[in-house]
Design an enzyme around this catalytic site. Structure first.
Site, mmCIF file in Angstrom:
data_model
loop_
_atom_site.group_PDB
_atom_site.id
_atom_site.type_symbol
_atom_site.label_atom_id
_atom_site.label_comp_id
_atom_site.label_asym_id
_atom_site.label_seq_id
_atom_site.Cartn_x
_atom_site.Cartn_y
_atom_site.Cartn_z
ATOM 1 N N TYR A 167 0.567 -12.192 -10.501
ATOM 2 C CA TYR A 167 0.796 -11.283 -9.369
ATOM 3 C C TYR A 167 1.750 -11.882 -8.331
ATOM 4 C CZ TYR A 167 -3.518 -9.000 -11.067
ATOM 5 O OH TYR A 167 -4.484 -8.384 -11.821
ATOM 6 N N HIS A 207 -6.162 -13.974 -18.447
ATOM 7 C CA HIS A 207 -5.651 -12.674 -18.014
ATOM 8 C C HIS A 207 -5.449 -11.719 -19.191
ATOM 9 C CE1 HIS A 207 -3.042 -10.774 -14.613
ATOM 10 N NE2 HIS A 207 -3.732 -9.866 -15.257
#
Length: 277
Positions: A47, A106
């Site tokens: 991110y 992730h």
């Protein structure tokens, strides 16, 4: 804030997602969320906002134990134990914390060594660098491998989940093991706010369609939701969904919605239809 306790770690049921909030612009948004009462912040190396999240947490000046922080290692960092440790160290340095509460894979990598990956995360947990470990975007075969074959102490699975996507099989599997499911994209990337059925349910309860969607997720045992919202009024509205109580008529109406709508489909995603290895 309602919590789910797994392996002695309490996870707030309504968290704050930070996907697509890169850079310093993320800091005031997270500061606002913390000021309003959010105590579960979800970030990730991919991110590109871990430093901003860490700065927001520092600015909030809350006791460290009051804020549950999740971050994640990207799938290109799963090649070896050393690569995972380097990724973790980089994330922790950006967050400016001495530990995180949940460290997650992730996305699975097709060529990762599952045993090495999960053993390395478990090592971080045993060293107190993360309080718990988890995985994101694992399909059923991969999840079974992680839990039944590797025996990893998985504390949460994070996957796409909203009123238009069925996760009943995975939920049944996780509930049998006391593992919570964290729903990302809980508003179906904005689509929930425009759905006629959810609007009708929201009108009935004096709330928005988006609040009805979040309430539906939190109505389910073992489900955590991490909606993102940049505006303070939206953050406040998502928190207010904690107070919405759906009835059987609402649940039946949502159950009748299409449940085959998956909106997060990167090219490296696993086979979501797979049932066996």
């Amino acid at each position: 804030m309602q919590t789910i306790t797994m392996q002695g770690v309490s996870i707030p049921r309504l968290g704050f997602g930070t996907f697509r909030m890169p850079g310093g612009d993320c800091q005031p948004v997270v500061e606002s969320a913390l000021a309003l009462g959010y105590r579960h912040i979800d970030t990730a190396a991919m991110y590109e906002n871990e430093a901003a999240v860490g700065a927001a947490i520092a600015a909030a000046a809350l006791p460290r134990e009051d804020v549950f922080v999740t971050t994640k290692v990207w799938h290109d960092g799963l090649g070896s134990r050393d690569a995972i440790l380097r990724a973790f160290d980089a994330s922790l340095a950006k967050l400016a914390l001495d530990h995180v509460d949940l460290y997650m894979v992730h996305w699975p990598s097709k060529d990762m060594d599952m045993g090495v990956v999960l053993e390395t995360l478990t090592e971080l947990r045993e060293r107190g660098r993360t309080r718990a470990i988890g995985v994101c975007n694992f399909n059923m075969p991969t999840m079974r491998r992680a839990i039944e074959d590797v025996g990893a102490p998985i504390a949460a699975l994070q996957v796409e989940y909203h009123p238009f996507l069925d996760q009943s099989a995975m939920l049944a599997y996780l509930r049998g093991r006391g593992i919570p499911l964290t729903a990302y994209a809980p508003l179906a990337q904005g689509r929930a706010a425009e759905d006629a059925t959810l609007k009708q349910i929201g009108d009935k309860h004096g709330v928005s369609a988006a609040q009805a969607a979040i309430a539906w997720l939190l109505d389910q045992d073992g489900v955590i939701a991490i909606p993102k919202a940049q505006r303070a009024e939206s953050q406040r509205a998502n928190l207010a969904a904690l107070e919405v109580r759906l009835d059987d008529e609402d649940r039946a109406a949502i159950a009748a919605l299409p449940k085959d709508q998956r909106f997060v489909r990167p090219p490296f995603a696993p086979d979501w239809d797979a049932r066996t290895l």
